[in-house]
Scaffold this motif. Structure first.
Motif, PDB file in Angstrom:
ATOM      1  N   ILE A 686     -11.878 109.864   1.402  1.00 24.34           N
ATOM      2  CA  ILE A 686     -10.969 111.129   1.599  1.00 24.34           C
ATOM      3  C   ILE A 686      -9.931 111.880   1.885  1.00 24.34           C
ATOM      4  N   ARG A 687      -9.460 112.791   1.280  1.00 27.98           N
ATOM      5  CA  ARG A 687      -8.251 113.398   1.304  1.00 27.98           C
ATOM      6  C   ARG A 687      -8.143 114.391   1.609  1.00 27.98           C
ATOM      7  N   GLU A 688      -7.017 114.457   2.928  1.00 29.97           N
ATOM      8  CA  GLU A 688      -7.023 116.288   4.043  1.00 29.97           C
ATOM      9  C   GLU A 688      -6.324 117.070   2.239  1.00 29.97           C
ATOM     10  N   LYS A 689      -6.555 118.468   1.494  1.00 31.63           N
ATOM     11  CA  LYS A 689      -5.981 119.075   1.648  1.00 31.63           C
ATOM     12  C   LYS A 689      -6.310 118.984  -0.328  1.00 31.63           C
ATOM     13  N   GLU A 690      -4.847 118.678  -0.517  1.00 31.91           N
ATOM     14  CA  GLU A 690      -4.720 118.055  -1.664  1.00 31.91           C
ATOM     15  C   GLU A 690      -3.593 116.588  -1.794  1.00 31.91           C
ATOM     16  N   PRO A 695      -9.130 104.995   1.783  1.00 32.13           N
ATOM     17  CA  PRO A 695     -11.262 104.637   1.942  1.00 32.13           C
ATOM     18  C   PRO A 695     -11.306 105.098   3.290  1.00 32.13           C
ATOM     19  N   TYR A 696     -12.446 105.244   3.444  1.00 32.59           N
ATOM     20  CA  TYR A 696     -13.420 104.700   5.316  1.00 32.59           C
ATOM     21  C   TYR A 696     -14.780 104.098   5.000  1.00 32.59           C
ATOM     22  N   LYS A 697     -14.311 103.622   5.591  1.00 31.95           N
ATOM     23  CA  LYS A 697     -15.490 102.810   5.979  1.00 31.95           C
ATOM     24  C   LYS A 697     -16.204 103.026   7.224  1.00 31.95           C
ATOM     25  N   LEU A 698     -18.244 103.526   5.946  1.00 30.00           N
ATOM     26  CA  LEU A 698     -18.737 104.384   7.353  1.00 30.00           C
ATOM     27  C   LEU A 698     -19.498 103.143   8.671  1.00 30.00           C
ATOM     28  N   ASP A 699     -19.756 103.781   8.942  1.00 32.39           N
ATOM     29  CA  ASP A 699     -20.478 102.252  10.039  1.00 32.39           C
ATOM     30  C   ASP A 699     -22.010 102.518  10.491  1.00 32.39           C
ATOM     31  N   ARG A 700     -23.015 101.960  10.947  1.00 36.74           N
ATOM     32  CA  ARG A 700     -24.016 101.362  10.667  1.00 36.74           C
ATOM     33  C   ARG A 700     -24.779 103.447  11.050  1.00 36.74           C
TER      34      ARG A 700
END
Length: 721
Positions: A686-690, A695-700
């Motif tokens: 995920i990035r904000e604007k440009e 990386p972000y881990k998805l929870d259950r």
């Protein structure tokens, strides 16, 4: 500090897991289901099975043909509880069932062991054979502008089942009369379509007074013993292309009737009023004559099975349906409504649109544009403007008012109750079957052939008015007036679709060729102070996209004064109110929604031009994801941040969240985003604007938590890959 209750509610809403209750291994709204739609004979040779892996419909073939199962394969539910005729027709004043079987002992459920004992009704049309084929386009679609890459017709299978008159009817019906029931089932969506045709092979005219093209005894959604007024109907979305008089399907739907089943004697409701019998039929008529050698074709009924009762998931299913059966509604050109239709004003609008990346110029209502003119000099002038626009890569068209006006006593619809003009949806309205109506549509066809124009904004449209006149050349009287008028306008819209003419129509004509309708707003709200307009705009988009895709609804931006309001409501001069102008641009382009930017110009300074181009460029950079499905995060209320999440599990960009801050102070937040419908399962970048992606881990529950900071009265976007 922000209110704790508001923060808690926002966090809970953004973190809510999807309510997918399916029994299949894959979720059809996330992973494409490629199981082909098929028609096969059952092992015992007694039944045909129409299936696509998501829903299945079974037909018993002897002693007459009838639907004996309608199964939701996603949930494992049997949706059908009883056998009914496949259709019903009234011809020359005599009513006949088409197919069907009799003798079911209990209409609460249908057991397999009962089927062999069912008998044919000797007074019903008799099944004589079937054919299997491919889906066919309802009409031509010429693709001339950006749209989703979707097949037309939808991939699937067709089944046609033919019936002849019962032997006992031959004194009242010609022998060479055939009723054919048509079914289509589509790949990858729990959707089928049904309609009927009546072929007159005899040597005499027959009159089709009435028809019911679908009759299904469905399992009731709820059981109430007492007298009850707020019945919830079975969990099936049903609508037809015989739709008018509304900006959403529920209002424009005049053919879907949930009624009590007189055969269902064992139901819980004491008065036996549970509305669990589905009938699809026109409210009036059609009462049309079928000449020797001719075939009548009904409207088409679409039936979409849900696998959930959750609002967002069912909305996603309905929006997928529209993309499947009306893919032209994914056309979403960036459009300006120019306030004056003189050549200089139109050329200025074309030039400015080309400069900033707009794609379409519409000569708006009140501009002086006259589509009904047949003056050769005027048409030549418009042809020159069209050529000029096309040379700049801009499409051009204009506005025409149809139903919501009075023509004359001779040409207006006649109220069946009074025998006088009036009583129409808009008070007085022209009858499309009058001489004026016929001449009006002749002029429209000719206009597009002579000018090369690309679009029509058709206000008023035809809202379903009946007409009791006996002197109009396009219909005989009241009973056939609604059908013949609908045929007139829907045939024109289909013709436009085949030529690539874009249609803005403030009515629900998507399934007959229209491309866009109002998203849903109150016109006088555009006279409110600018700040209120902006908040209303986000509310309208949030509410409208529960049932419409972003490309299906237009919004409005009053660059000049509209419905009053004075300087406080007006954006012109644009450079003096650039903050409000940019907020409108961010609202609409950020939602993937096009608006009617109504005024004499799009910019009045280099600074204004730069802001407009900034948001056009943003939209075009992310167009595919912005026009994809919408997940509703939080509705705008001016008390905290609000936003939408665009998702596309098949896209390179899986999601894009637009988050708006209406407050007069910046907001910093750990924001939870529900990513189930992005198709991501473990990690999201995920990035904000440009900015740089992380990386972000998805929870259950398929959520991620992302830190954001949004400036006062600002907006940000989070791009998910």
């Amino acid at each position: 500090m922000l209110n704790a209750a508001v923060l808690t509610a926002l966090t809970m809403l953004l973190a809510a897991p999807p309510h997918y209750a399916g029994t299949l291994d894959t979720d059809w709204l996330v992973t494409p289901v490629t199981t082909p739609a098929t028609v096969r004979m059952s092992d015992d040779g007694k039944e045909l099975v129409l299936s696509n892996g998501l829903v299945a419909r079974r037909f018993r073939l002897r002693p007459n043909a009838a639907t004996v199962a309608f199964d939701n394969l996603m949930t494992g539910e049997s949706m059908l509880r009883g056998v009914k005729p496949e259709a019903r027709v009234t011809i020359d004043g005599h009513s006949f069932d088409v197919g069907g079987l009799k003798g079911q002992p209990n209409y609460a459920y249908l057991l397999d062991e009962w089927k062999d004992d069912l008998t044919a009704d000797p007074n019903a049309f008799v099944f004589v054979g079937y054919e299997v084929g491919k889906t066919q386009p309802r009409f031509a679609w010429k693709r001339v502008r950006h749209c989703a890459d979707l097949p037309w017709p939808p991939r699937g299978v067709s089944l046609t089942m033919s019936y002849r008159p019962p032997e006992r009817s031959q004194s009242t019906l010609p022998e060479d009369l055939t009723v054919t029931i048509h079914y289509e089932m589509y790949e990858g969506i729990p959707l089928l379509c049904k309609w009927l045709t009546v072929r007159n092979g005899s040597e005499k005219i027959v009159r089709l007074n009435r028809f019911t093209s679908e009759i299904l005894a469905m399992v009731e959604y709820e059981s109430e013993v007492d007298n009850y007024q707020l019945w919830r109907v079975p969990n099936l979305h049903v609508e037809s292309d015989y739709a008018f008089g509304g900006m959403n399907a529920s209002v424009a739907n005049h053919t879907t009737h949930w009624v009590p089943d007189p055969d269902y004697l064992t139901q819980v409701n004491y008065l036996r009023k549970n509305p669990c019998l589905l009938e699809s039929r026109p409210p009036v008529g059609p009462d049309v004559d079928i000449a020797p050698g001719e075939t009548f074709e009904s409207f088409r009924t679409f039936e979409l099975a849900f696998d959930s009762t959750e609002r967002e998931r069912n909305g996603l299913a309905v929006r997928r349906m529209y993309r499947t059966i009306a893919p032209w509604a994914t056309e979403n050109p960036i459009m300006m409504h120019v306030r004056r239709a003189d050549p200089n004003s139109v050329r200025l609008a074309i030039d400015q649109c080309a400069e900033v990346g707009f794609e379409m110029v519409i000569m708006t209502f009140g501009s002086g544009f006259n589509i009904e003119s047949e003056d050769p000099a005027y048409l030549a002038q418009l042809k020159e403007l069209a050529d000029y626009a096309h040379g700049k890569g801009i499409e051009i068209g204009g506005y025409s008012l149809l139903s919501s006006r009075r023509i004359s006593d001779e040409h207006d619809v006649i109220d069946v109750a009074t025998g006088k003009p009036g009583g129409a949806t808009f008070g007085n309205a022209p009858c499309l079957g009058s001489r004026w109506g016929q001449d009006y549509f002749r002029k429209l066809y000719a206009f597009y052939e002579k000018t090369g124009f690309d679009l029509l904004e058709h206000d008023g449209s035809y809202p379903g008015d009946t007409c009791a006149s006996r002197s109009h050349p396009g219909h005989r009287g009241y009973e056939d007036s609604q059908w013949t008028q609908w045929k007139t306008i829907s045939d024109f819209y289909k013709w436009c679709r085949g030529r690539g003419v874009y249609l803005n129509v403030p009515d629900f004509y998507y399934l007959t060729g229209s491309t866009k309708c109002g998203m849903g707003y109150r016109e006088t709200n555009w006279s409110l102070p600018r700040a209120q307009q902006i908040l209303h705009g986000r509310q309208n988009i949030y509410d409208g996209t529960w049932t419409k895709t972003p490309s299906m609804g237009w919004m409005f931006v009053p660059l000049t004064e509209y419905h009053g309001g004075g300087p406080a409501a007006t954006i012109e001069p644009l450079r003096d109110h650039l903050d409000a102008y940019e907020a409108h641009l961010a609202n609409n382009f950020g939602a993937g929604v096009q608006a009617c930017y109504r005024g004499p110009r799009l910019y009045d300074s280099d600074e204004t031009k730069a802001v407009v181009k900034k948001w056009v460029d943003f939209y075009k950079r992310y167009r595919d994801i912005l026009e994809s499905d919408v997940i509703h995060l939080r509705r705008a209320d001016g008390r905290d941040i609000d936003g939408l999440l665009h998702v596309n599990p098949q896209g390179k960009i899986k999601g894009l969240a637009m988050i708006y801050n209406p407050l007069d102070r910046p907001v910093e937040r750990e924001l939870k985003l529900p990513l189930y419908y992005t198709g991501l399962a473990d990690t999201a970048r995920i990035r904000e604007k440009e900015g740089e992606s992380r990386p972000y881990k998805l929870d259950r529950h398929y959520n991620v938590t992302v830190p954001v900071r949004i400036d006062a009265a600002g907006v940000t976007c989070l791009v998910i890959e």
